[in-house]
Design a protein around this motif. Structure first.
Motif, PDB file in Angstrom:
ATOM      1  N   TYR A 227      18.176  -1.827   6.830  1.00 55.18           N
ATOM      2  CA  TYR A 227      18.145  -0.739   8.123  1.00 55.18           C
ATOM      3  C   TYR A 227      18.452  -2.237   9.194  1.00 55.18           C
ATOM      4  O   TYR A 227      18.144  -2.830   8.759  1.00 55.18           O
ATOM      5  N   PHE A 228      19.531  -1.853   9.995  1.00 58.31           N
ATOM      6  CA  PHE A 228      19.588  -2.432  11.399  1.00 58.31           C
ATOM      7  C   PHE A 228      19.280  -2.292  12.211  1.00 58.31           C
ATOM      8  O   PHE A 228      19.087  -0.976  13.224  1.00 58.31           O
ATOM      9  N   THR A 229      18.428  -2.842  12.825  1.00 64.60           N
ATOM     10  CA  THR A 229      17.694  -2.226  13.928  1.00 64.60           C
ATOM     11  C   THR A 229      18.606  -3.273  15.637  1.00 64.60           C
ATOM     12  O   THR A 229      19.742  -3.476  15.698  1.00 64.60           O
ATOM     13  N   GLY A 230      18.524  -1.855  16.413  1.00 68.01           N
ATOM     14  CA  GLY A 230      20.255  -1.641  17.813  1.00 68.01           C
ATOM     15  C   GLY A 230      21.542  -1.492  16.790  1.00 68.01           C
ATOM     16  O   GLY A 230      22.465  -1.997  17.330  1.00 68.01           O
ATOM     17  N   PHE A 231      21.013  -0.136  16.357  1.00 70.37           N
ATOM     18  CA  PHE A 231      22.815  -0.788  15.541  1.00 70.37           C
ATOM     19  C   PHE A 231      23.305  -0.489  16.574  1.00 70.37           C
ATOM     20  O   PHE A 231      24.832  -0.069  15.970  1.00 70.37           O
ATOM     21  N   ASP A 232      23.418   1.141  17.474  1.00 69.35           N
ATOM     22  CA  ASP A 232      24.443   0.980  18.538  1.00 69.35           C
ATOM     23  C   ASP A 232      24.777   0.408  19.302  1.00 69.35           C
ATOM     24  O   ASP A 232      25.625   0.674  20.042  1.00 69.35           O
ATOM     25  N   LYS A 247      27.849   1.049   1.640  1.00 72.45           N
ATOM     26  CA  LYS A 247      26.992   1.547   2.875  1.00 72.45           C
ATOM     27  C   LYS A 247      26.221   0.480   2.929  1.00 72.45           C
ATOM     28  O   LYS A 247      24.786   0.639   1.918  1.00 72.45           O
ATOM     29  N   LEU A 248      26.294  -0.437   3.478  1.00 69.86           N
ATOM     30  CA  LEU A 248      25.170  -1.978   3.199  1.00 69.86           C
ATOM     31  C   LEU A 248      23.304  -1.217   4.063  1.00 69.86           C
ATOM     32  O   LEU A 248      22.523  -1.654   3.609  1.00 69.86           O
ATOM     33  N   LEU A 249      24.369  -1.710   5.272  1.00 66.96           N
ATOM     34  CA  LEU A 249      23.175  -1.133   6.003  1.00 66.96           C
ATOM     35  C   LEU A 249      23.111   0.390   7.196  1.00 66.96           C
ATOM     36  O   LEU A 249      24.317   0.950   6.926  1.00 66.96           O
ATOM     37  N   ASP A 250      22.268   0.416   8.045  1.00 63.35           N
ATOM     38  CA  ASP A 250      22.506   2.000   8.275  1.00 63.35           C
ATOM     39  C   ASP A 250      21.313   1.392   9.199  1.00 63.35           C
ATOM     40  O   ASP A 250      20.642   0.959   9.928  1.00 63.35           O
ATOM     41  N   GLN A 251      20.892   2.319  10.396  1.00 58.77           N
ATOM     42  CA  GLN A 251      20.527   2.926  11.212  1.00 58.77           C
ATOM     43  C   GLN A 251      18.737   3.614  11.026  1.00 58.77           C
ATOM     44  O   GLN A 251      18.951   4.471  10.090  1.00 58.77           O
ATOM     45  N   LEU A 252      17.308   3.604  11.058  1.00 54.82           N
ATOM     46  CA  LEU A 252      16.634   3.997  10.705  1.00 54.82           C
ATOM     47  C   LEU A 252      15.496   4.378  11.206  1.00 54.82           C
ATOM     48  O   LEU A 252      15.244   3.541  13.263  1.00 54.82           O
ATOM     49  N   SER A 281      16.027  -4.897   8.040  1.00 54.57           N
ATOM     50  CA  SER A 281      15.226  -5.264   7.815  1.00 54.57           C
ATOM     51  C   SER A 281      14.373  -4.017   6.590  1.00 54.57           C
ATOM     52  O   SER A 281      15.664  -2.927   6.442  1.00 54.57           O
ATOM     53  N   THR A 282      13.546  -3.913   5.455  1.00 54.35           N
ATOM     54  CA  THR A 282      13.642  -2.604   4.916  1.00 54.35           C
ATOM     55  C   THR A 282      11.986  -2.103   4.689  1.00 54.35           C
ATOM     56  O   THR A 282      12.151  -1.920   4.033  1.00 54.35           O
TER      57      THR A 282
END
Length: 332
Positions: A227-232, A247-252, A281-282
């Motif tokens: 996941y990717f912090t601050g995704f937006d 789809k490697l990264l997404d928001q949590l 991070s994971t």
């Protein structure tokens, strides 16, 4: 007789054309095969063994939890410097050390540098970072008082060092890349804050910054790798997914709830430069029970997973370092 002659010429022309088409097709096949081979080589460049070696050393009892200002963290810094030297990654400053005071304690970040190969684009910088400090010796549990910090954040340091080895070997980055390992994170992001401010004073042209934090174990029941912090806040994660075509990264949602974007070493760079600066991070709040505990041991990391993740991240940064224009930008 003339008809036979012309028919013969026509057959020769058709034969040559067919041979030319076959040659072009073979050439295209060779090119495609070469591209596939390059991708395959990238996807297995980083090994679980090298990641394991780094994490096991940094999280060993010998380093006593790598508290900022301790003998243990000094050993960790020397280890990182030696890795950079062995990869032919030179220092960005006069030495690898970026010295500062952390609440009265002598501290230092460790910074490696690969200059870009394009005369214009090399003025733009990509920063890849992680913190190499941890919380040291804490209250004993079953006789163990060393908070080894394998997942937090020897795993991130191992990822940054592996990517430094890759880019130093390939020498194909048009933009310049800094590999930055911070101390003082556990004291309040002090190392990254110091470095961000120092680089800003030097008028660095920062393109993107990524911090790698707690990526030693896979997430549970997710259809993406990390996941990717601050995704937006920027289009960076979306672009990185485009660069690798999956789809490697997404928001949590949990990461947003706990405001992790503001609690890791990406944030000082975002605050100082106002450029895309995020953490990968994971740690999904369900897959690891040893945060800031003595149980954060090297044996608990999944090194095959880590290698797979880093190998999948590399092509995204490789593309990022070579686009002719700055495709990654802050969202409005």
């Amino acid at each position: 007789m003339k008809n036979i002659f012309f028919i013969g010429i026509l057959l020769v022309i058709i034969s040559c054309k067919n041979q030319s088409q076959e040659s072009a097709q073979n050439s295209n096949k060779d090119l495609a095969a070469a591209e596939i081979k390059l991708v395959e080589e990238t996807l297995k460049f980083v090994t679980s063994a090298e990641l394991k070696e780094t994490v096991f050393y940094l999280a060993s009892d010998e380093l006593k939890g790598r508290a900022t200002g301790s003998e243990g963290i000094e050993k960790a810094a020397v280890y990182i410097e030696e890795k950079f030297k062995s990869y032919n990654v030179p220092p960005y400053f006069e030495t690898y050390r970026d010295h500062y005071k952390a609440k009265g304690v002598d501290a230092s970040n460790v910074v490696g540098y690969l200059e870009g190969h394009d005369p214009e684009l090399k003025q733009e910088f990509i920063i890849l970072g992680a913190h190499y400090d941890h919380i040291g010796v804490i209250k004993a549990v079953d006789g163990d008082s060393i908070a080894n910090g394998a997942n937090d954040d020897a795993s991130g340091v191992a990822a940054v060092l592996a990517m430094a080895r890759y880019f130093a070997a390939k020498k194909n980055n048009k933009r310049s890349i800094l590999f930055t390992l911070y101390s003082g994170e556990e004291m309040g992001l002090l190392g990254s804050k110091h470095l961000a401010e120092r680089l800003k004073e030097q008028n660095m042209n920062l393109y993107t910054m990524t911090n790698f934090e707690m990526m030693g174990v896979p997430m549970v029941d997710k259809d993406y790798k990390a996941y990717f912090t601050g995704f937006d806040l920027s289009n960076m994660a979306t672009k990185m997914n485009d660069y690798v075509d999956f789809k490697l990264l997404d928001q949590l949602p949990k990461a947003k709830e706990f405001q992790l974007f503001y609690r890791s070493d990406n944030y000082p760079f975002f605050k100082v430069f106002n450029r895309p600066s995020h953490a990968i991070s994971t740690f999904d709040f369900t897959n690891f029970d040893h945060y800031h505990k003595v149980g954060d041991e090297a044996e608990l990391m999944d090194y095959e997973f880590m290698a797979d993740l880093v190998n999948k991240l590399i092509p995204a940064y490789e593309t990022m370092s070579n686009t002719t224009t700055q495709e990654i930008e802050m969202n409005e």
